[in-house]
Design a protein around this motif. Sequence first.
Motif, mmCIF file in Angstrom:
data_model
loop_
_atom_site.group_PDB
_atom_site.id
_atom_site.type_symbol
_atom_site.label_atom_id
_atom_site.label_comp_id
_atom_site.label_asym_id
_atom_site.label_seq_id
_atom_site.Cartn_x
_atom_site.Cartn_y
_atom_site.Cartn_z
ATOM 1 N N LEU A 122 7.692 -1.019 3.813
ATOM 2 C CA LEU A 122 6.377 -2.896 3.763
ATOM 3 C C LEU A 122 6.328 -3.495 4.761
ATOM 4 O O LEU A 122 5.387 -4.489 4.871
ATOM 5 C CB LEU A 122 7.071 -3.393 2.715
ATOM 6 N N LEU A 157 -2.148 -4.604 0.676
ATOM 7 C CA LEU A 157 -0.440 -3.594 0.259
ATOM 8 C C LEU A 157 -1.297 -3.544 -1.669
ATOM 9 O O LEU A 157 -1.714 -4.460 -1.485
ATOM 10 C CB LEU A 157 0.179 -4.445 0.383
ATOM 11 N N TRP A 164 4.469 1.416 -4.567
ATOM 12 C CA TRP A 164 3.548 0.570 -3.297
ATOM 13 C C TRP A 164 2.393 0.948 -1.989
ATOM 14 O O TRP A 164 3.149 2.894 -2.244
ATOM 15 C CB TRP A 164 4.388 -0.437 -2.310
#
Length: 303
Positions: A122, A157, A164
């Motif tokens: 991330l 995102l 995710w």
Amino acid sequence: MSKYHISRRLQFVIQFINDEKYASKERILEFLTNKDFTVSPRTLERDFEKIKSDFGIELTYDKQHNGYYIDKEKSVKVESFFKFLELVTLTEVFSDGLKGSQKILDYVSFDDSSNLKGIENLETILLAIKQECDLEFTHYNFHRNSYKVKVITPIILKEYINRWYVIGVPEGAKEIRTFGIERISNIKLGKTSKLDKAPFLKQTKRFDNIVGLNYSQDKPEQIVLKITDRHKKYLESLPLHHSQTITACNENGYWHANYYLIPNYEFTIEILKMSIESEVLAPESFRNVIKQHLKEISNKYKD
């Protein structure tokens, strides 16, 4: 990469105004004092300004109700912000708890199906989006059982059911693609992207008309469900889609759940999960889709 941070005091201010609907300045200051934050009215006004500048949340005063509320029309992505606030709050709770005792995790039960695989990606993905860089990574394809190196310009995102996804544009492509971060490895920043993101940001708006990830060129339509009084409470606490509204039904013990969206695979699964608690009333075409699924399920359980 700089760390994302929001002070505990600002969290309390935003959450209190959201919960109270119309919170007076006096009530907010009293609430903060009870939380061990004694501040002046002027400091609170500076907090309002910081909340607006840092997070795009507009706190507007309503004279009629003598209080402040979150102006969703002037604010940016309010629902996404509260999801972010939830994650930040949980992180702080666990961090504070673990400082005092390792046993805090004994008091929490996580869904074992959500193992947060790929969560380490991330930070790199967010950095690439922020700095407008390409991303290079190895992607695993479930269906083909194969690995392939990809180079994309990341756009946004997206989170769906505790997983995710990075939405981006592969080299030379004219359409956005979705990549689950748990299937990404060997990720690294690439060169500065020269891609004009504007038309692809428009493409991401397709997600507004669906539940989940599977979008199409179909037009959104009005979906009407008849739901039980018991299930109404679940849908109110966790809506299936941002377009959801609950209205009265002329049949005692039932309500109408209304949606304006494209009924894709994920939405169909959500309807089937509700089982006897719901019935599709309209449109007829989607009602027939559900009927066909139920028929096929029933046939599997015939002796």
